[in-house]
Design a protein around this motif. Structure first.
Motif, PDB file in Angstrom:
ATOM      1  N   THR A 155       0.855  -1.117  -0.198  1.00  0.00           N
ATOM      2  CA  THR A 155       0.095   0.046   0.033  1.00  0.00           C
ATOM      3  C   THR A 155       0.947   0.988  -0.042  1.00  0.00           C
ATOM      4  O   THR A 155       1.687   1.285   0.682  1.00  0.00           O
ATOM      5  CB  THR A 155      -0.712   0.059   1.193  1.00  0.00           C
ATOM      6  N   LEU A 156       0.724   2.189  -0.952  1.00  0.00           N
ATOM      7  CA  LEU A 156       1.694   3.234  -1.265  1.00  0.00           C
ATOM      8  C   LEU A 156       0.597   4.604  -1.325  1.00  0.00           C
ATOM      9  O   LEU A 156       1.345   5.405  -1.923  1.00  0.00           O
ATOM     10  CB  LEU A 156       2.374   3.222  -2.535  1.00  0.00           C
ATOM     11  N   GLN A 157      -0.625   4.418  -0.913  1.00  0.00           N
ATOM     12  CA  GLN A 157      -1.583   5.601  -1.330  1.00  0.00           C
ATOM     13  C   GLN A 157      -0.944   6.869  -0.504  1.00  0.00           C
ATOM     14  O   GLN A 157      -0.404   6.823   0.528  1.00  0.00           O
ATOM     15  CB  GLN A 157      -2.935   5.132  -0.955  1.00  0.00           C
ATOM     16  N   GLN A 158      -1.388   8.125  -0.937  1.00  0.00           N
ATOM     17  CA  GLN A 158      -0.958   9.422  -0.201  1.00  0.00           C
ATOM     18  C   GLN A 158       0.514   9.504  -0.246  1.00  0.00           C
ATOM     19  O   GLN A 158       1.019   9.709   0.732  1.00  0.00           O
ATOM     20  CB  GLN A 158      -1.649   9.391   0.945  1.00  0.00           C
ATOM     21  N   ASN A 159       1.134   9.350  -1.353  1.00  0.00           N
ATOM     22  CA  ASN A 159       2.820   9.574  -1.193  1.00  0.00           C
ATOM     23  C   ASN A 159       3.003  10.761  -2.316  1.00  0.00           C
ATOM     24  O   ASN A 159       1.948  11.354  -2.777  1.00  0.00           O
ATOM     25  CB  ASN A 159       3.350   8.385  -1.614  1.00  0.00           C
ATOM     26  N   LEU A 160       4.239  10.849  -2.869  1.00  0.00           N
ATOM     27  CA  LEU A 160       4.273  11.718  -4.041  1.00  0.00           C
ATOM     28  C   LEU A 160       5.008  11.049  -5.064  1.00  0.00           C
ATOM     29  O   LEU A 160       5.837  11.553  -5.926  1.00  0.00           O
ATOM     30  CB  LEU A 160       5.555  12.789  -3.463  1.00  0.00           C
ATOM     31  N   LEU A 161       4.444   9.858  -5.545  1.00  0.00           N
ATOM     32  CA  LEU A 161       5.342   9.138  -6.522  1.00  0.00           C
ATOM     33  C   LEU A 161       4.911   9.720  -7.943  1.00  0.00           C
ATOM     34  O   LEU A 161       3.616   9.967  -8.221  1.00  0.00           O
ATOM     35  CB  LEU A 161       4.853   7.619  -6.475  1.00  0.00           C
ATOM     36  N   GLU A 162       5.648   9.592  -8.794  1.00  0.00           N
ATOM     37  CA  GLU A 162       5.347  10.278 -10.311  1.00  0.00           C
ATOM     38  C   GLU A 162       5.564   9.052 -11.107  1.00  0.00           C
ATOM     39  O   GLU A 162       4.896   9.356 -12.210  1.00  0.00           O
ATOM     40  CB  GLU A 162       6.228  11.535 -10.549  1.00  0.00           C
ATOM     41  N   ASN A 163       6.147   8.078 -10.851  1.00  0.00           N
ATOM     42  CA  ASN A 163       6.231   6.892 -11.599  1.00  0.00           C
ATOM     43  C   ASN A 163       6.540   5.595 -10.818  1.00  0.00           C
ATOM     44  O   ASN A 163       7.151   5.831  -9.693  1.00  0.00           O
ATOM     45  CB  ASN A 163       7.024   7.351 -12.810  1.00  0.00           C
ATOM     46  N   LEU A 164       6.243   4.752 -11.599  1.00  0.00           N
ATOM     47  CA  LEU A 164       6.625   3.331 -10.949  1.00  0.00           C
ATOM     48  C   LEU A 164       7.615   2.668 -12.078  1.00  0.00           C
ATOM     49  O   LEU A 164       7.241   2.724 -13.090  1.00  0.00           O
ATOM     50  CB  LEU A 164       5.360   2.207 -10.715  1.00  0.00           C
ATOM     51  N   PRO A 165       8.551   1.993 -11.535  1.00  0.00           N
ATOM     52  CA  PRO A 165       9.425   1.323 -12.389  1.00  0.00           C
ATOM     53  C   PRO A 165       9.091   0.120 -12.904  1.00  0.00           C
ATOM     54  O   PRO A 165       8.204  -0.482 -12.411  1.00  0.00           O
ATOM     55  CB  PRO A 165      10.834   1.139 -11.336  1.00  0.00           C
ATOM     56  N   GLU A 166       9.560  -0.429 -13.992  1.00  0.00           N
ATOM     57  CA  GLU A 166       9.451  -1.585 -14.722  1.00  0.00           C
ATOM     58  C   GLU A 166       9.802  -2.822 -13.751  1.00  0.00           C
ATOM     59  O   GLU A 166       9.089  -3.903 -13.895  1.00  0.00           O
ATOM     60  CB  GLU A 166      10.094  -1.658 -16.077  1.00  0.00           C
ATOM     61  N   GLU A 167      10.552  -2.568 -12.770  1.00  0.00           N
ATOM     62  CA  GLU A 167      10.799  -3.714 -11.584  1.00  0.00           C
ATOM     63  C   GLU A 167       9.540  -4.001 -10.918  1.00  0.00           C
ATOM     64  O   GLU A 167       9.477  -5.369 -10.247  1.00  0.00           O
ATOM     65  CB  GLU A 167      12.053  -3.282 -10.722  1.00  0.00           C
ATOM     66  N   LEU A 168       8.359  -3.196 -11.005  1.00  0.00           N
ATOM     67  CA  LEU A 168       7.122  -3.652 -10.285  1.00  0.00           C
ATOM     68  C   LEU A 168       7.011  -5.071 -10.696  1.00  0.00           C
ATOM     69  O   LEU A 168       6.198  -5.838  -9.783  1.00  0.00           O
ATOM     70  CB  LEU A 168       6.175  -2.535 -10.830  1.00  0.00           C
ATOM     71  N   GLY A 169       7.051  -5.495 -11.970  1.00  0.00           N
ATOM     72  CA  GLY A 169       6.723  -6.736 -12.245  1.00  0.00           C
ATOM     73  C   GLY A 169       7.103  -7.869 -11.570  1.00  0.00           C
ATOM     74  O   GLY A 169       6.787  -9.025 -11.758  1.00  0.00           O
ATOM     75  N   GLN A 170       8.228  -7.685 -10.762  1.00  0.00           N
ATOM     76  CA  GLN A 170       8.843  -8.526 -10.115  1.00  0.00           C
ATOM     77  C   GLN A 170       8.361  -9.207  -8.972  1.00  0.00           C
ATOM     78  O   GLN A 170       8.545 -10.336  -8.494  1.00  0.00           O
ATOM     79  CB  GLN A 170      10.381  -8.507  -9.802  1.00  0.00           C
ATOM     80  N   LEU A 171       7.098  -8.403  -8.389  1.00  0.00           N
ATOM     81  CA  LEU A 171       6.584  -8.880  -7.125  1.00  0.00           C
ATOM     82  C   LEU A 171       5.288  -9.798  -7.551  1.00  0.00           C
ATOM     83  O   LEU A 171       4.206  -9.462  -7.631  1.00  0.00           O
ATOM     84  CB  LEU A 171       6.003  -7.648  -6.650  1.00  0.00           C
ATOM     85  N   GLN A 172       5.711 -11.002  -8.104  1.00  0.00           N
ATOM     86  CA  GLN A 172       4.709 -11.891  -8.466  1.00  0.00           C
ATOM     87  C   GLN A 172       3.588 -12.430  -7.766  1.00  0.00           C
ATOM     88  O   GLN A 172       2.958 -13.274  -8.111  1.00  0.00           O
ATOM     89  CB  GLN A 172       5.466 -12.825  -9.665  1.00  0.00           C
ATOM     90  N   SER A 173       4.069 -12.316  -6.385  1.00  0.00           N
ATOM     91  CA  SER A 173       3.138 -12.855  -5.311  1.00  0.00           C
ATOM     92  C   SER A 173       2.235 -11.745  -4.842  1.00  0.00           C
ATOM     93  O   SER A 173       1.386 -12.074  -4.334  1.00  0.00           O
ATOM     94  CB  SER A 173       3.968 -13.409  -3.982  1.00  0.00           C
ATOM     95  N   LEU A 174       2.109 -10.609  -5.276  1.00  0.00           N
ATOM     96  CA  LEU A 174       1.255  -9.495  -4.983  1.00  0.00           C
ATOM     97  C   LEU A 174      -0.076  -9.834  -5.407  1.00  0.00           C
ATOM     98  O   LEU A 174      -0.494 -10.173  -6.367  1.00  0.00           O
ATOM     99  CB  LEU A 174       1.770  -8.211  -5.674  1.00  0.00           C
ATOM    100  N   THR A 175      -1.139  -9.924  -4.243  1.00  0.00           N
ATOM    101  CA  THR A 175      -2.393  -9.938  -4.467  1.00  0.00           C
ATOM    102  C   THR A 175      -3.172  -8.512  -4.244  1.00  0.00           C
ATOM    103  O   THR A 175      -4.396  -8.400  -4.767  1.00  0.00           O
ATOM    104  CB  THR A 175      -2.988 -11.102  -3.404  1.00  0.00           C
ATOM    105  N   GLU A 176      -2.585  -7.589  -3.638  1.00  0.00           N
ATOM    106  CA  GLU A 176      -3.345  -6.333  -3.448  1.00  0.00           C
ATOM    107  C   GLU A 176      -2.233  -5.299  -3.534  1.00  0.00           C
ATOM    108  O   GLU A 176      -1.248  -5.263  -2.997  1.00  0.00           O
ATOM    109  CB  GLU A 176      -3.827  -6.006  -2.146  1.00  0.00           C
ATOM    110  N   LEU A 177      -2.450  -4.249  -4.561  1.00  0.00           N
ATOM    111  CA  LEU A 177      -1.725  -3.095  -4.718  1.00  0.00           C
ATOM    112  C   LEU A 177      -2.416  -1.876  -4.862  1.00  0.00           C
ATOM    113  O   LEU A 177      -3.719  -1.592  -5.552  1.00  0.00           O
ATOM    114  CB  LEU A 177      -1.047  -3.201  -6.326  1.00  0.00           C
ATOM    115  N   ASP A 178      -2.223  -0.810  -3.766  1.00  0.00           N
ATOM    116  CA  ASP A 178      -2.795   0.273  -3.682  1.00  0.00           C
ATOM    117  C   ASP A 178      -1.659   1.461  -3.859  1.00  0.00           C
ATOM    118  O   ASP A 178      -1.065   1.708  -3.017  1.00  0.00           O
ATOM    119  CB  ASP A 178      -3.522   0.492  -2.415  1.00  0.00           C
ATOM    120  N   VAL A 179      -1.767   2.315  -5.103  1.00  0.00           N
ATOM    121  CA  VAL A 179      -1.038   3.437  -5.286  1.00  0.00           C
ATOM    122  C   VAL A 179      -1.845   4.635  -5.570  1.00  0.00           C
ATOM    123  O   VAL A 179      -1.439   5.493  -6.278  1.00  0.00           O
ATOM    124  CB  VAL A 179      -0.358   3.028  -6.565  1.00  0.00           C
TER     125      VAL A 179
END
Length: 597
Positions: A155-179
């Protein structure tokens, strides 16, 4: 005397020495944490994490260095690795690399702090399953974070992120993502690699499009994309076959998203710029129960509004609709129709104020009053039986409809017109059919949605050869059992059997592992086998209301995939009516508590 003054002088300097004091954690909390593996330091005003926390499992506790004896429950050398660390709602501005000293962490909660960055050492927490970083000041993420192969929830909501890296795809066990609530203008295409995702929140960003790769997210049930700058939704999104709730409020959409063949139950597209609502867009929403279209620019509704059998709530508030089609009254389960803020003509304001039931009654009356068309219509072919073949529906919408005729046979001409047309939806409801039309088998390669409700069927064996079926409506017939061959329908997600003559739960349905919705209300069912029902891991809706259930087996509480369980109107004594009234979660929890130890 001089020696005394000298000694006194040395001691006096001690009062002027400044020593750095680190925030302390009560020793009792640390002692408990060593036993339980959990430490809660939320809301303690911490500006940094004390070293005693990082070194909880490496340093010998203070009490062990004292000359005291330990009882059986105080043996510090039998401590448990820290698995859960809660540091939320503090004033932390950074996290030390010493976090690597807690390699057993499974849950790390850092939400509601002042973090501007994260240490690379976080990537060494390979056991981590839940990481909560919302409400901080993060503008970037270390690449090491994306090596956490066991991470399920991020969970990353309410931050200052302008982009997410391509490496995000490595988190292959992820069931919930909040950005949500960041500054994202695009998503990496690698998001399509997160094939175990079930819930995704992308709302309140600056997204102008969604990557085509999202069609690989076949397990996602909830997708939240509200408050972005989306002007279109890619057709590839139809590959998200498990999607049940889609939120697209406050975007720049000019049309409904193309989502044919999905499991969609709730669609929210309020506050967009939709002007046109076509029947073709709606007919694929076979399981939709809630459709929100408020605050758009819709001028007209389809004259032949599709019979969306599951639709219970339709919100058309604040549009530009002037005329309501009478076919709205044919929606069998519509309970709430919201029309405020439209320039409606031909319907009195006082009637609108009386509510949905009165409006639908009025529209139903208009159906009876409307004269038959006499003008020639190139899209309509008249049959000797006075039935009408709508060739536009057949060729363009892939819909074959012959409903409400009270006929005991389906005209041959209708099937002739549908030849080689890849028909997807068949609606032969509200007739007097005693058996399934044999020529239905001609459509076996394409038909996925079949409505034979309100007929006189006593068997439905022929349906077992329609292998593409995902939705069957057989309500209000005379069925008492289903053929074993139904198990061959491996794509079947929804079956409606209300108002038939079933005395037990159809045995073959226990073998259809793809089922998500089973409606068996108003029959004579006297029992259900929870041991077999629990194998239907996709089953979210089960209606057993108004049957003959004398008892509810406690093991039914183990069917945790259920989101809607209807048991009203049965003669059982437990659970009590007060518990049933609280809803599905309360009933399942009660049943679990009754399971013998």
């Amino acid at each position: 005397m001089s020696r005394f003054r000298k000694a006194n002088k040395v001691d006096s300097l001690a009062g002027f020495r400044t020593e750095k004091t680190e925030p302390t954690v009560p020793s009792g909390l640390l002692k408990t944490a060593r036993k339980s593996g959990q430490l809660n330091l939320s809301g303690r005003g911490l500006t940094e994490v004390p070293q005693s926390v990082y070194r909880l499992n490496t340093d010998t506790p203070e009490e062990a260095q004292q000359d005291i004896s330990f009882g059986g429950s105080d043996r510090w050398w039998e401590q448990t690795d820290l698995t859960k660390l809660l540091l939320s709602s503090n004033q932390l501005s950074h996290l030390s690399d010493d976090i690597r000293l807690l390699p057993g962490l499974i849950t790390l909660d850092l939400h509601d702090n002042q973090l501007r960055s994260l240490p690379a050492a976080l990537g060494e927490e390979q056991q981590l399953q839940q990481l909560h970083l919302s409400h901080n000041q993060l503008s970037s993420l270390p690449v090491e974070l994306f090596t956490l192969k066991n991470l399920h929830c991020l969970t990353l909501q309410q931050n200052l992120l302008e982009n997410l890296p391509e490496e995000l795809g490595q988190l292959q066990s992820l069931t919930e993502l909040d950005v949500s609530n960041n500054q994202l203008s695009a998503l990496p295409s690698s998001i399509g690699c997160l094939t175990k995702l079930q819930k995704v929140n992308l709302s309140h960003n600056k997204l102008q499009s969604l990557p085509d790769s999202m069609h690989h997210l076949t397990d996602v049930k909830v997708l939240e994309c509200s408050n972005n700058q989306l002007s279109d939704i890619p057709a590839s999104l139809s590959g998200m076959v498990s999607l049940q709730q889609l939120y697209l409020r406050h975007n720049k959409l000019c049309r409904l998203p193309p989502l044919p063949g999905t499991a969609l139950k709730e669609l929210y597209v309020g506050n967009n710029q939709i002007e046109l609502l076509e029947r073709e867009q709606l007919v694929s929403f076979t399981l939709i129960s809630l459709l929100e279209l408020r605050d758009n620019k819709i001028r007209t509704l389809p004259e032949q509004f599709p019979v969306l059998a599951e639709l219970t709530r339709l919100d058309l508030t604040n549009n530009d609709i002037s005329v309501l089609p009478a076919s709205l009254s044919l929606l069998p389960n519509l309970k709430v129709l919201l029309l405020e803020g439209n320039p409606l003509r031909g319907i009195r304001r006082d009637l609108l104020s009386k509510g949905t039931k009165e409006v639908l009654t009025y529209l139903r009356g208009r159906i009876q009053e409307e004269p038959e068309e006499t003008e020639e219509n190139s899209n309509v072919m008249m049959l000797p039986s006075l039935a009408r073949v709508n060739t536009h529906n057949i060729k363009s919408l892939k819909v074959l409809e012959f409903s409400g005729k009270q006929a005991d046979v389906i005209p041959e001409e209708l099937f002739d017109a549908a030849a080689n047309q890849d028909i997807i939806t068949v609606n032969f409801s509200r007739n007097a059919l005693n058996s399934t039309p044999s020529r239905l088998l001609e459509l076996h390669s394409s038909v996925s949605d079949l409505n034979l409700g309100f007929n006189k069927l006593t068997s439905c064996s022929d349906l077992c050869k329609l292998l593409q079926l995902t939705h069957i409506d057989l309500r209000n017939n005379q069925l008492s059992d289903l053929p074993p061959e139904i198990k061959n329908l491996t794509k079947l997600r929804s079956v409606i059997l209300n108002y038939n003559r079933f005395k037990s739960f159809p045995q073959v349905l226990y073998e259809v592992l793809s089922l998500e919705t089973v409606l068996l209300g108003n029959n004579q069912v006297c029992g259900v086998d929870p041991g077999r029902l629990i194998k239907l891991v996709h089953l979210t809706t089960l209606d057993l209301s108004n049957n003959d259930l004398l008892n509810i087996p406690p093991e039914l509480g183990l069917c945790t995939s259920l989101r809607c369980l209807s048991l009203e109107g049965n003669p059982f004594r437990t659970p009590r009516a007060a518990i049933v009234a609280k809803g599905t979660d309360a009933v399942l929890e009660y049943l679990r508590s009754r399971i013998p130890a």
